[in-house]
Scaffold this active site. Structure first.
Site, mmCIF file in Angstrom:
data_model
loop_
_atom_site.group_PDB
_atom_site.id
_atom_site.type_symbol
_atom_site.label_atom_id
_atom_site.label_comp_id
_atom_site.label_asym_id
_atom_site.label_seq_id
_atom_site.Cartn_x
_atom_site.Cartn_y
_atom_site.Cartn_z
ATOM 1 N N ASP A 275 -9.625 21.207 -6.362
ATOM 2 C CA ASP A 275 -9.939 20.139 -5.736
ATOM 3 C C ASP A 275 -8.750 19.884 -4.856
ATOM 4 O OD1 ASP A 275 -9.998 17.183 -5.457
ATOM 5 O OD2 ASP A 275 -11.293 17.024 -7.094
ATOM 6 N N ILE A 276 -9.227 19.470 -3.448
ATOM 7 C CA ILE A 276 -8.032 19.075 -2.498
ATOM 8 C C ILE A 276 -7.297 18.001 -2.690
ATOM 9 C CG2 ILE A 276 -8.882 21.029 -1.037
ATOM 10 C CD1 ILE A 276 -9.866 18.792 0.820
ATOM 11 N N HIS B 47 -21.168 18.932 -11.071
ATOM 12 C CA HIS B 47 -19.642 19.654 -10.834
ATOM 13 C C HIS B 47 -19.099 19.162 -12.163
ATOM 14 C CE1 HIS B 47 -19.474 16.376 -8.376
ATOM 15 N NE2 HIS B 47 -18.272 16.146 -8.732
ATOM 16 N N HIS C 55 -15.179 18.604 -13.850
ATOM 17 C CA HIS C 55 -13.817 18.545 -13.454
ATOM 18 C C HIS C 55 -13.053 18.970 -14.455
ATOM 19 C CE1 HIS C 55 -14.272 15.746 -9.946
ATOM 20 N NE2 HIS C 55 -15.281 15.335 -10.630
ATOM 21 N N GLU D 173 -19.833 11.645 -6.529
ATOM 22 C CA GLU D 173 -19.193 11.707 -5.402
ATOM 23 C C GLU D 173 -19.677 12.811 -4.382
ATOM 24 O OE1 GLU D 173 -16.861 13.842 -8.501
ATOM 25 O OE2 GLU D 173 -17.412 11.916 -8.175
#
Length: 131
Positions: free
Chosen positions: A29-30, A93, A95, A88
């Site tokens: 994650d950026i 997905h 995390h 988002e």
């Protein structure tokens, strides 16, 4: 229209890739909530994680487990937390977040701002631990 995650998978947007197989993709994650915060996504665009076929979802969790083991071997932490929020980006997905306390995976706090070099270094270390 392709999601940002599909564009990352297709190589249209750069990412710090952790692992990949024919069905799934993992990348940093950026805007992480903790160093090493990784996203695991199916390559097929599905908006809601519980719309994924049971067998595929099981394989996705097994893939995430492999990634989590590599994170745990790399990032000093007590556990790898797992959360699925999914609001988002309309692409299912998971995390995976290194954590020492519950608040480490709180998304309401200010996100970290690692440099591209820092992300590349973390990704390389995690990749070395993938079994």
């Amino acid at each position: 229209m392709a999601t940002i995650f599909s564009k990352i998978i297709a190589g249209e947007i750069p990412a710090h890739i952790i692992a990949e197989n024919e069905e799934f993709f993992a990348f940093l994650d950026i805007h992480p909530v903790a160093p090493g915060h990784t996203l695991v996504v199916p390559k097929v665009e599905v908006d809601y994680i519980f719309d994924i076929d049971n067998e595929v979802l099981g394989r996705m969790m097994a893939f995430a487990k492999q990634v989590a083991a590599a994170q745990k071997a790399t990032i000093p932490c007590k556990r790898i937390g797992l959360t699925v929020i999914g609001l988002e980006v309309p692409h299912a997905h998971i995390h995976l977040i290194p954590m020492n306390k519950e608040s480490d995976i709180y998304f309401g706090k200010e996100k970290l701002s690692p440099t591209q070099e820092e992300l590349a270094e973390i990704a390389a270390k995690i990749r070395k631990e993938i079994k």
